[in-house]
Write a protein that holds these residues in place. Structure first.
Motif, PDB file in Angstrom:
ATOM      1  N   ARG A   1       0.835  -1.211   0.000  1.00 49.82           N
ATOM      2  CA  ARG A   1       0.000   0.000   0.000  1.00 49.82           C
ATOM      3  C   ARG A   1       0.867   1.257   0.000  1.00 49.82           C
ATOM      4  NH1 ARG A   1      -3.607   2.893  -1.890  1.00 49.82           N
ATOM      5  NH2 ARG A   1      -4.618   4.306  -0.497  1.00 49.82           N
ATOM      6  N   ARG A   2       1.872   1.291   0.861  1.00 49.15           N
ATOM      7  CA  ARG A   2       2.765   2.466   0.906  1.00 49.15           C
ATOM      8  C   ARG A   2       3.487   2.649  -0.420  1.00 49.15           C
ATOM      9  NH1 ARG A   2       6.441   2.044   6.025  1.00 49.15           N
ATOM     10  NH2 ARG A   2       7.334   3.864   5.058  1.00 49.15           N
ATOM     11  N   ARG A   3       3.933   1.559  -0.998  1.00 53.49           N
ATOM     12  CA  ARG A   3       4.638   1.618  -2.281  1.00 53.49           C
ATOM     13  C   ARG A   3       3.691   2.141  -3.371  1.00 53.49           C
ATOM     14  NH1 ARG A   3       6.105  -1.340  -6.905  1.00 53.49           N
ATOM     15  NH2 ARG A   3       8.323  -1.151  -7.362  1.00 53.49           N
ATOM     16  N   THR A   4       2.462   1.643  -3.373  1.00 56.04           N
ATOM     17  CA  THR A   4       1.473   2.069  -4.362  1.00 56.04           C
ATOM     18  C   THR A   4       1.213   3.571  -4.252  1.00 56.04           C
ATOM     19  OG1 THR A   4       0.450  -0.114  -4.397  1.00 56.04           O
ATOM     20  CG2 THR A   4      -0.905   1.738  -5.167  1.00 56.04           C
ATOM     21  N   VAL A   5       1.025   4.060  -3.051  1.00 58.75           N
ATOM     22  CA  VAL A   5       0.775   5.496  -2.849  1.00 58.75           C
ATOM     23  C   VAL A   5       1.969   6.313  -3.325  1.00 58.75           C
ATOM     24  CG1 VAL A   5       0.432   7.297  -1.105  1.00 58.75           C
ATOM     25  CG2 VAL A   5      -0.897   5.180  -0.991  1.00 58.75           C
ATOM     26  N   PHE A   6       3.169   5.900  -2.940  1.00 57.95           N
ATOM     27  CA  PHE A   6       4.376   6.616  -3.367  1.00 57.95           C
ATOM     28  C   PHE A   6       4.468   6.651  -4.892  1.00 57.95           C
ATOM     29  CE2 PHE A   6       8.863   6.689  -4.598  1.00 57.95           C
ATOM     30  CZ  PHE A   6       9.246   7.885  -4.020  1.00 57.95           C
ATOM     31  N   LEU A   7       4.249   5.520  -5.535  1.00 55.17           N
ATOM     32  CA  LEU A   7       4.343   5.460  -6.992  1.00 55.17           C
ATOM     33  C   LEU A   7       3.236   6.259  -7.673  1.00 55.17           C
ATOM     34  CD1 LEU A   7       5.443   1.752  -7.503  1.00 55.17           C
ATOM     35  CD2 LEU A   7       6.862   3.817  -7.581  1.00 55.17           C
ATOM     36  N   GLN A   8       2.062   6.347  -7.055  1.00 53.96           N
ATOM     37  CA  GLN A   8       0.982   7.168  -7.614  1.00 53.96           C
ATOM     38  C   GLN A   8       1.363   8.648  -7.564  1.00 53.96           C
ATOM     39  OE1 GLN A   8      -2.299   5.884  -5.174  1.00 53.96           O
ATOM     40  NE2 GLN A   8      -3.016   4.412  -6.692  1.00 53.96           N
ATOM     41  N   VAL A   9       1.902   9.082  -6.437  1.00 58.21           N
ATOM     42  CA  VAL A   9       2.323  10.477  -6.307  1.00 58.21           C
ATOM     43  C   VAL A   9       3.452  10.770  -7.289  1.00 58.21           C
ATOM     44  CG1 VAL A   9       3.393  12.150  -4.745  1.00 58.21           C
ATOM     45  CG2 VAL A   9       1.537  10.706  -3.931  1.00 58.21           C
ATOM     46  N   ARG A  10       4.352   9.831  -7.431  1.00 60.09           N
ATOM     47  CA  ARG A  10       5.468   9.987  -8.367  1.00 60.09           C
ATOM     48  C   ARG A  10       4.953  10.072  -9.815  1.00 60.09           C
ATOM     49  NH1 ARG A  10      10.851   9.172  -7.515  1.00 60.09           N
ATOM     50  NH2 ARG A  10      12.058   8.563  -9.332  1.00 60.09           N
ATOM     51  N   ALA A  11       3.943   9.289 -10.154  1.00 60.95           N
ATOM     52  CA  ALA A  11       3.371   9.329 -11.507  1.00 60.95           C
ATOM     53  C   ALA A  11       2.720  10.685 -11.777  1.00 60.95           C
ATOM     54  CB  ALA A  11       2.364   8.196 -11.690  1.00 60.95           C
ATOM     55  N   ILE A  12       2.041  11.215 -10.783  1.00 65.42           N
ATOM     56  CA  ILE A  12       1.446  12.552 -10.921  1.00 65.42           C
ATOM     57  C   ILE A  12       2.536  13.588 -11.141  1.00 65.42           C
ATOM     58  CG2 ILE A  12       0.195  14.385  -9.690  1.00 65.42           C
ATOM     59  CD1 ILE A  12      -1.390  12.046  -8.303  1.00 65.42           C
ATOM     60  N   SER A  13       3.593  13.496 -10.369  1.00 65.00           N
ATOM     61  CA  SER A  13       4.720  14.421 -10.504  1.00 65.00           C
ATOM     62  C   SER A  13       5.341  14.316 -11.905  1.00 65.00           C
ATOM     63  CB  SER A  13       5.763  14.113  -9.437  1.00 65.00           C
ATOM     64  OG  SER A  13       6.913  14.873  -9.631  1.00 65.00           O
ATOM     65  N   ARG A  14       5.503  13.106 -12.357  1.00 62.38           N
ATOM     66  CA  ARG A  14       6.082  12.883 -13.697  1.00 62.38           C
ATOM     67  C   ARG A  14       5.179  13.481 -14.778  1.00 62.38           C
ATOM     68  NH1 ARG A  14       9.630  10.058 -16.712  1.00 62.38           N
ATOM     69  NH2 ARG A  14       8.882   8.876 -18.491  1.00 62.38           N
ATOM     70  N   ARG A  15       3.874  13.256 -14.666  1.00 63.39           N
ATOM     71  CA  ARG A  15       2.937  13.775 -15.654  1.00 63.39           C
ATOM     72  C   ARG A  15       2.958  15.311 -15.672  1.00 63.39           C
ATOM     73  NH1 ARG A  15      -1.538  11.681 -13.850  1.00 63.39           N
ATOM     74  NH2 ARG A  15      -2.338  13.567 -12.910  1.00 63.39           N
ATOM     75  N   ARG A  16       2.947  15.916 -14.500  1.00 59.75           N
ATOM     76  CA  ARG A  16       2.976  17.391 -14.430  1.00 59.75           C
ATOM     77  C   ARG A  16       4.283  17.937 -14.979  1.00 59.75           C
ATOM     78  NH1 ARG A  16       0.245  18.397  -8.500  1.00 59.75           N
ATOM     79  NH2 ARG A  16      -1.874  17.911  -9.136  1.00 59.75           N
ATOM     80  N   THR A  17       5.373  17.257 -14.672  1.00 60.09           N
ATOM     81  CA  THR A  17       6.674  17.696 -15.196  1.00 60.09           C
ATOM     82  C   THR A  17       6.673  17.615 -16.717  1.00 60.09           C
ATOM     83  OG1 THR A  17       7.796  16.985 -13.175  1.00 60.09           O
ATOM     84  CG2 THR A  17       9.166  17.259 -15.134  1.00 60.09           C
ATOM     85  N   ALA A  18       6.152  16.536 -17.278  1.00 60.81           N
ATOM     86  CA  ALA A  18       6.089  16.380 -18.733  1.00 60.81           C
ATOM     87  C   ALA A  18       5.244  17.488 -19.366  1.00 60.81           C
ATOM     88  CB  ALA A  18       5.528  15.007 -19.096  1.00 60.81           C
ATOM     89  N   GLU A  19       4.137  17.834 -18.720  1.00 58.67           N
ATOM     90  CA  GLU A  19       3.285  18.908 -19.240  1.00 58.67           C
ATOM     91  C   GLU A  19       4.030  20.234 -19.254  1.00 58.67           C
ATOM     92  OE1 GLU A  19      -0.094  18.725 -16.622  1.00 58.67           O
ATOM     93  OE2 GLU A  19      -0.900  16.918 -17.586  1.00 58.67           O
TER      94      GLU A  19
END
Length: 111
Positions: free
Chosen positions: A32-50
């Protein structure tokens, strides 16, 4: 913007360190902790790409993806350094430097 991000991470310093540890260890008990961390990281990656795509419209999609991957991976460095060295690291200064280097690389790649 990079300094603001670093300051926000300093106010919640528990997130990057355990997140990186959980992501790297891949222990079944920490799913669960890993999933949450990776979800936040994916959001960060998407925003950075934008942001990269908006600031540097001449970059190809592959160029945006590569620069984004580098930006997100490079942002881990100050946290890893702090944990390994135990040195007090000026995260704001390091994030601002990282952002300038990313900007310079994008500007060179886009021309």
């Amino acid at each position: 913007m990079a300094g603001k991000l670093a300051r926000s991470l300093l106010t919640a310093p528990v997130f990057p360190r355990p997140g990186l540890v959980v992501a790297l260890e891949r222990r079944p008990t920490e799913r669960r902790r890993r999933t949450v961390f990776l979800q936040v990281r994916a959001i960060s990656r998407r925003r950075t790409a934008e942001i990269v795509a908006t600031l540097f419209p001449s970059l190809t999609e592959d160029g945006v993806d590569t620069l984004t991957a580098y930006a997100v991976a490079g942002a881990d460095g100050p946290f890893v350094h702090r944990e390994v060295q135990g040195d007090p690291v000026d995260l704001v200064a390091l994030f601002e430097l990282h952002a300038r280097l990313i900007h310079d690389a994008a500007a060179r790649a886009g021309h």
